[in-house]
Design a protein around this motif. Structure first.
Motif, PDB file in Angstrom:
ATOM      1  N   LEU A 193       8.430   0.594   5.842  1.00  0.00           N
ATOM      2  CA  LEU A 193       8.112   1.803   5.164  1.00  0.00           C
ATOM      3  C   LEU A 193       9.240   2.404   4.273  1.00  0.00           C
ATOM      4  O   LEU A 193      10.394   2.658   4.879  1.00  0.00           O
ATOM      5  CB  LEU A 193       7.467   2.825   5.934  1.00  0.00           C
ATOM      6  CG  LEU A 193       6.161   2.463   6.812  1.00  0.00           C
ATOM      7  CD1 LEU A 193       5.981   3.784   7.962  1.00  0.00           C
ATOM      8  CD2 LEU A 193       5.240   2.489   5.866  1.00  0.00           C
ATOM      9  N   LEU A 252       4.451   0.819   1.729  1.00  0.00           N
ATOM     10  CA  LEU A 252       4.500  -0.181   2.674  1.00  0.00           C
ATOM     11  C   LEU A 252       4.829  -1.615   2.041  1.00  0.00           C
ATOM     12  O   LEU A 252       4.245  -1.761   0.939  1.00  0.00           O
ATOM     13  CB  LEU A 252       2.885  -0.309   3.587  1.00  0.00           C
ATOM     14  CG  LEU A 252       2.932  -1.555   4.300  1.00  0.00           C
ATOM     15  CD1 LEU A 252       3.801  -1.264   5.617  1.00  0.00           C
ATOM     16  CD2 LEU A 252       1.364  -1.586   4.872  1.00  0.00           C
ATOM     17  N   ALA A 285       0.938  -1.060   0.188  1.00  0.00           N
ATOM     18  CA  ALA A 285      -0.002   0.013  -0.158  1.00  0.00           C
ATOM     19  C   ALA A 285       0.850   1.218   0.039  1.00  0.00           C
ATOM     20  O   ALA A 285       2.035   1.209   0.298  1.00  0.00           O
ATOM     21  CB  ALA A 285      -0.884  -0.142   1.076  1.00  0.00           C
ATOM     22  N   TRP A 286       0.276   2.490  -0.258  1.00  0.00           N
ATOM     23  CA  TRP A 286       0.653   3.499  -0.054  1.00  0.00           C
ATOM     24  C   TRP A 286       0.325   4.178   1.393  1.00  0.00           C
ATOM     25  O   TRP A 286      -0.765   4.315   1.493  1.00  0.00           O
ATOM     26  CB  TRP A 286       0.433   4.526  -1.206  1.00  0.00           C
ATOM     27  CG  TRP A 286       1.212   4.467  -2.330  1.00  0.00           C
ATOM     28  CD1 TRP A 286       1.127   3.896  -3.496  1.00  0.00           C
ATOM     29  CD2 TRP A 286       2.647   4.534  -2.428  1.00  0.00           C
ATOM     30  NE1 TRP A 286       2.095   3.727  -4.455  1.00  0.00           N
ATOM     31  CE2 TRP A 286       3.076   4.209  -3.836  1.00  0.00           C
ATOM     32  CE3 TRP A 286       3.725   5.231  -1.689  1.00  0.00           C
ATOM     33  CZ2 TRP A 286       4.442   4.265  -4.415  1.00  0.00           C
ATOM     34  CZ3 TRP A 286       5.115   5.543  -2.220  1.00  0.00           C
ATOM     35  CH2 TRP A 286       5.359   5.135  -3.490  1.00  0.00           C
ATOM     36  N   VAL A 287       1.242   4.833   2.295  1.00  0.00           N
ATOM     37  CA  VAL A 287       0.608   5.468   3.243  1.00  0.00           C
ATOM     38  C   VAL A 287       1.334   6.763   3.509  1.00  0.00           C
ATOM     39  O   VAL A 287       2.230   7.357   3.282  1.00  0.00           O
ATOM     40  CB  VAL A 287       1.240   4.425   4.480  1.00  0.00           C
ATOM     41  CG1 VAL A 287       1.076   5.408   5.961  1.00  0.00           C
ATOM     42  CG2 VAL A 287       1.061   3.261   4.626  1.00  0.00           C
ATOM     43  N   GLN A 288       0.100   7.678   3.840  1.00  0.00           N
ATOM     44  CA  GLN A 288       0.418   9.123   3.865  1.00  0.00           C
ATOM     45  C   GLN A 288       0.805   9.508   5.535  1.00  0.00           C
ATOM     46  O   GLN A 288      -0.295   9.216   6.384  1.00  0.00           O
ATOM     47  CB  GLN A 288      -0.732   9.991   3.461  1.00  0.00           C
ATOM     48  CG  GLN A 288      -0.181  11.449   3.405  1.00  0.00           C
ATOM     49  CD  GLN A 288      -1.323  12.291   2.683  1.00  0.00           C
ATOM     50  OE1 GLN A 288      -2.412  12.000   2.649  1.00  0.00           O
ATOM     51  NE2 GLN A 288      -0.712  13.530   2.167  1.00  0.00           N
ATOM     52  N   TRP A 327       4.639  10.723   1.759  1.00  0.00           N
ATOM     53  CA  TRP A 327       4.064   9.268   1.378  1.00  0.00           C
ATOM     54  C   TRP A 327       5.180   8.287   1.632  1.00  0.00           C
ATOM     55  O   TRP A 327       6.519   8.656   1.043  1.00  0.00           O
ATOM     56  CB  TRP A 327       3.553   9.365  -0.228  1.00  0.00           C
ATOM     57  CG  TRP A 327       2.264   9.962  -0.135  1.00  0.00           C
ATOM     58  CD1 TRP A 327       2.266  11.286  -0.619  1.00  0.00           C
ATOM     59  CD2 TRP A 327       0.894   9.537  -0.046  1.00  0.00           C
ATOM     60  NE1 TRP A 327       0.815  11.773  -0.656  1.00  0.00           N
ATOM     61  CE2 TRP A 327       0.236  10.502  -0.435  1.00  0.00           C
ATOM     62  CE3 TRP A 327       0.615   8.262   0.078  1.00  0.00           C
ATOM     63  CZ2 TRP A 327      -1.336  10.522  -0.404  1.00  0.00           C
ATOM     64  CZ3 TRP A 327      -0.762   8.226   0.141  1.00  0.00           C
ATOM     65  CH2 TRP A 327      -1.753   9.094  -0.128  1.00  0.00           C
TER      66      TRP A 327
END
Length: 65
Positions: free
Chosen positions: A56, A37, A25-28, A34
């Motif tokens: 991350l 993950l 996933a992408w996590v902000q 950004w």
């Protein structure tokens, strides 16, 4: 001279500068940046030990195959 037996050192995990991983996933983050993950599986040099972990990574560290 290292005091660690060679057998013990062969069973430790080896982390290379570049590892194959799966992007989950992408996590902000709270400050707006950004991060990807990533799931990566690390192995010992002799193949006796393995560990799956998540981390991350900044966008510039992610490369497509």
């Amino acid at each position: 001279m290292s005091a660690i037996r060679l057998q013990t050192r062969a069973s430790g995990l080896s982390i290379q500068q570049s590892e194959q991983a799966y992007q989950l996933a992408w996590v902000q983050l709270a400050h707006g940046a950004w991060r990807a993950l990533m799931s990566v599986e690390l192995h010992s040099p002799n193949g006796a030990t393995a560990l799956s972990t998540c981390l991350l990574a900044p966008p510039q560290a992610v490369r497509l195959p």
